[in-house]
Design a protein around this motif. Structure first.
Motif, mmCIF file in Angstrom:
data_model
loop_
_atom_site.group_PDB
_atom_site.id
_atom_site.type_symbol
_atom_site.label_atom_id
_atom_site.label_comp_id
_atom_site.label_asym_id
_atom_site.label_seq_id
_atom_site.Cartn_x
_atom_site.Cartn_y
_atom_site.Cartn_z
ATOM 1 N N SER A 27 127.864 -34.237 89.350
ATOM 2 C CA SER A 27 126.779 -33.262 89.189
ATOM 3 C C SER A 27 126.054 -33.448 87.853
ATOM 4 C CB SER A 27 127.286 -31.829 89.337
ATOM 5 O OG SER A 27 128.267 -31.541 88.376
ATOM 6 N N THR B 71 130.944 -35.823 85.320
ATOM 7 C CA THR B 71 130.968 -35.442 86.733
ATOM 8 C C THR B 71 129.736 -35.989 87.461
ATOM 9 O OG1 THR B 71 129.780 -33.377 86.363
ATOM 10 C CG2 THR B 71 132.209 -33.291 86.263
ATOM 11 N N ASP C 299 132.125 -32.348 91.665
ATOM 12 C CA ASP C 299 133.008 -32.274 90.496
ATOM 13 C C ASP C 299 133.843 -33.542 90.283
ATOM 14 O OD1 ASP C 299 134.623 -31.888 92.719
ATOM 15 O OD2 ASP C 299 135.792 -30.268 91.827
ATOM 16 N N THR C 300 133.558 -34.600 91.061
ATOM 17 C CA THR C 300 134.242 -35.879 90.862
ATOM 18 C C THR C 300 133.896 -36.401 89.472
ATOM 19 O OG1 THR C 300 134.105 -36.393 93.220
ATOM 20 C CG2 THR C 300 134.529 -38.237 91.721
ATOM 21 N N ILE C 301 134.909 -36.832 88.752
ATOM 22 C CA ILE C 301 134.715 -37.309 87.380
ATOM 23 C C ILE C 301 134.800 -38.832 87.362
ATOM 24 C CG2 ILE C 301 135.605 -37.276 85.025
ATOM 25 C CD1 ILE C 301 136.786 -34.485 85.693
#
Length: 108
Positions: free
Chosen positions: A70, A68, A21-23
C-alpha cells in the motif's frame, strides 16, 4: 504504469496476488548499480542479469527498508499520473516477477 521487466523474464503465477499489508524488502546481496538512472543487478549464483527502468528502479530504492504494498502504491500514485486501482493492477505482476527473480523478498 510502464515498467521494464527483468532481462531474464520469469513467468509470474497468475494466481499470485499480494495483500496491501504485504511487506517487501530488496535483496541487498545482489551486486547492483545504476546506468542512466536505471538499475542493473546480477545474480552471480544463477547467472542472471536484470535491468529495471526508472519506475522499477524507484521501487528498488523504496524497498531498501521494508515497505508495504500500500505504501508503494501510494508513492506511485503521488508521483505518476495513475489512479490507485490501475497502479495496484499494474504493480501486482511486476512485484511477483521481482520476488520470483530474487530481487525482492517478502518480509516476515
Amino acid at each position: 504504469m510502464d515498467t521494464t521487466l527483468p532481462i531474464i523474464r520469469r513467468a509470474a503465477s497468475p494466481k499470485a496476488m499480494y495483500a496491501p499489508d504485504t511487506i517487501f524488502v530488496r535483496n541487498d546481496k545482489l551486486p547492483s548499480g545504476e546506468v542512466d538512472g536505471e538499475l542493473v543487478a546480477l545474480d552471480m549464483d544463477k547467472g542472471d542479469c536484470f535491468g529495471l527502468d526508472k519506475i522499477g528502479t524507484e521501487i528498488w530504492h523504496l524497498a531498501a527498508a521494508p515497505i508495504t504494498l500500500s505504501a508503494i502504491i501510494a508513492r506511485m500514485v503521488d508521483t505518476y499520473d495513475v489512479d490507485e486501482a490501475q497502479c495496484a493492477a499494474d504493480l501486482q505482476p511486476f512485484l511477483v516477477d521481482m520476488v520470483e527473480a530474487g530481487l525482492l523478498r517478502i518480509a516476515a
